[in-house]
Design an enzyme around this catalytic site. Structure first.
Site, short mmCIF file in Angstrom:
data_model
loop_
_atom_site.label_atom_id
_atom_site.label_comp_id
_atom_site.label_asym_id
_atom_site.label_seq_id
_atom_site.Cartn_x
_atom_site.Cartn_y
_atom_site.Cartn_z
N SER A 11 1.20 -1.81 0.04
CA SER A 11 -0.23 0.35 -0.37
C SER A 11 0.93 1.39 0.04
CB SER A 11 -0.69 -0.11 1.69
OG SER A 11 -0.11 -0.08 2.41
N TYR A 42 -4.04 1.77 3.44
CA TYR A 42 -5.55 0.08 2.98
C TYR A 42 -5.93 -0.46 4.56
CZ TYR A 42 -3.41 0.00 -1.76
OH TYR A 42 -3.35 -0.27 -2.86
N GLY A 43 -5.25 -0.29 5.65
CA GLY A 43 -5.75 -0.58 6.67
C GLY A 43 -7.31 -0.24 7.62
N CYS A 73 2.29 -6.42 1.39
CA CYS A 73 1.10 -5.84 2.52
C CYS A 73 0.17 -7.09 3.03
CB CYS A 73 0.25 -4.47 1.50
SG CYS A 73 -0.70 -4.15 2.87
N ASN A 74 0.01 -6.95 4.06
CA ASN A 74 -0.75 -8.16 5.18
C ASN A 74 -1.71 -7.90 4.98
OD1 ASN A 74 1.16 -9.13 7.63
ND2 ASN A 74 1.97 -7.54 6.97
N THR A 75 -2.21 -5.93 4.66
CA THR A 75 -4.34 -6.47 4.95
C THR A 75 -4.26 -6.54 3.43
OG1 THR A 75 -3.21 -3.82 5.91
CG2 THR A 75 -5.72 -4.02 4.23
N GLU A 152 6.36 5.64 10.54
CA GLU A 152 6.75 6.21 9.09
C GLU A 152 6.27 8.15 9.67
OE1 GLU A 152 3.60 6.65 5.84
OE2 GLU A 152 3.44 4.25 5.64
N CYS A 184 1.71 -7.14 9.44
CA CYS A 184 1.59 -5.08 9.41
C CYS A 184 3.38 -5.08 9.14
CB CYS A 184 0.60 -4.69 10.31
SG CYS A 184 1.07 -2.71 9.53
N HIS A 186 5.18 -2.71 8.81
CA HIS A 186 5.60 -1.40 9.88
C HIS A 186 6.22 -2.47 11.02
CE1 HIS A 186 3.34 0.81 6.82
NE2 HIS A 186 3.81 1.98 7.05
N1 DGL Z 1 0.63 -2.26 4.09
C1 DGL Z 1 0.22 -1.98 5.67
C2 DGL Z 1 -0.43 -3.54 5.95
O1 DGL Z 1 1.03 -4.71 6.00
C3 DGL Z 1 -0.01 -0.96 6.68
C4 DGL Z 1 -0.35 0.13 5.91
C5 DGL Z 1 -1.61 0.35 5.61
O2 DGL Z 1 -2.64 0.85 5.87
O3 DGL Z 1 -2.02 0.24 4.33
O4 DGL Z 1 -0.93 -4.33 6.58
#
Ligand code: DGL
Length: 266
Positions: A11, A42-43, A73-75, A152, A184, A186
């Site tokens: 994302s 995206y989350g 991305c986990n989401t 961030e 996630c 981050h």
């Molecule tokens: N990349 C997103 C995740 O791993 C975290 C940032 C987002 O919410 O987009 O879920």
């Protein structure tokens, strides 16, 4: 020997934690990273929106001639991985299964914590895979939405970060989870603080490390590794200004981020 690049998308910037592990484990592979920085995060979005965005990301990378797609991305992995696998004719790897698999292997008592974005936790994706692996698993899941802006901002130590970590993880510590999945992109950057608060008895699972291992396994089994003993080329695409990506990207990648192009994927 397959010289096509590995495609990775996220994302935004956080997926660089996954790229960093891929580069460490597969230094000879070329990589193309796409960060949808114009539409992050995206989350907090609905599944249908995340799916629509992820199709556009995947189609863009597929057009670059990648040999495998890693969804960092986990989401996206939580809500769209099967749909993406069905859409592309190359292997597609997400971060959920490798992370859950690693957690199931190290968990001593089957008491596993999962932290991630609201969308990831609410999707129940980690919970589903963990239950398949350990039928009587005891899962404590918690969304930690403030971790993303915190990282961030570069606030990965100090009292503000420490207090937020303590507030979010209180229930997991009370529950004495023996394993905690950092679900996630981050969160690996907060590993030290999370580890300090949870204590030595809790094993932290970094989905980024596990996903890079899975990528290597799939490249080998498909016979599509690039084993030329060279240093791979890195290419980056973003959907919003490259300037911020360059600055914040260094925190994630641990080295300078160059060769960044702005693209319109819609
Ligand atoms: N990349 C997103 C995740 O791993 C975290 C940032 C987002 O919410 O987009 O879920």
């Amino acid at each position: 020997m397959d010289k096509r690049p590995i495609g990775i998308f996220d994302s935004g910037i956080g997926g660089l934690t996954v790229l960093k592990e891929i580069v460490a484990q597969l230094p000879g592979e070329d990589t193309i990273y796409l960060g949808d920085t114009a539409r992050v995060p995206y989350g907090i979005r609905s599944s249908s929106t995340v799916i629509r965005y992820s199709y556009q990301n995947a189609d863009f990378l597929a057009m670059q001639g990648i040999k495998i797609l890693v969804v960092a991305c986990n989401t996206v992995s939580a809500v769209a991985i099967e749909k993406l696998s069905g859409r592309l004719s190359i292997p597609v790897i997400g971060v959920i299964e490798p992370g859950a698999m690693a957690a199931s292997k190290v968990s001593a008592r089957g008491s596993i914590g999962v932290i991630g974005t609201v969308a990831t936790v609410e999707s129940g994706a980690y919970q589903r895979v963990l239950k398949q692996l350990i039928p009587d698993v005891d899962i404590t899941a918690r969304a930690c939405p403030l971790f993303v802006p915190l990282v961030e901002e570069g606030w990965i130590d100090g009292n503000i970060a420490r207090n937020i970590v303590r507030t979010y993880l209180k229930s997991l510590r009370r529950h004495k989870v023996d394993t905690l999945v950092l679900g996630c992109t981050h969160y690996p950057l907060l590993k030290d603080l999370i580890g300090e608060y949870m204590g030595e008895e809790t094993v932290l699972i970094d989905s980024a490390v596990e996903t890079a291992k899975e990528t290597q396994r799939v490249l080998k089994s498909e016979g599509i590794m690039n084993s030329g003993g060279r240093t791979g080329k890195r290419r980056f695409y973003v959907t919003d200004s490259p300037a911020r990506f360059r600055t914040v990207g260094e925190i994630f990648l641990g080295e300078g981020v160059t060769d960044i192009d702005l693209v319109d994927i819609v």
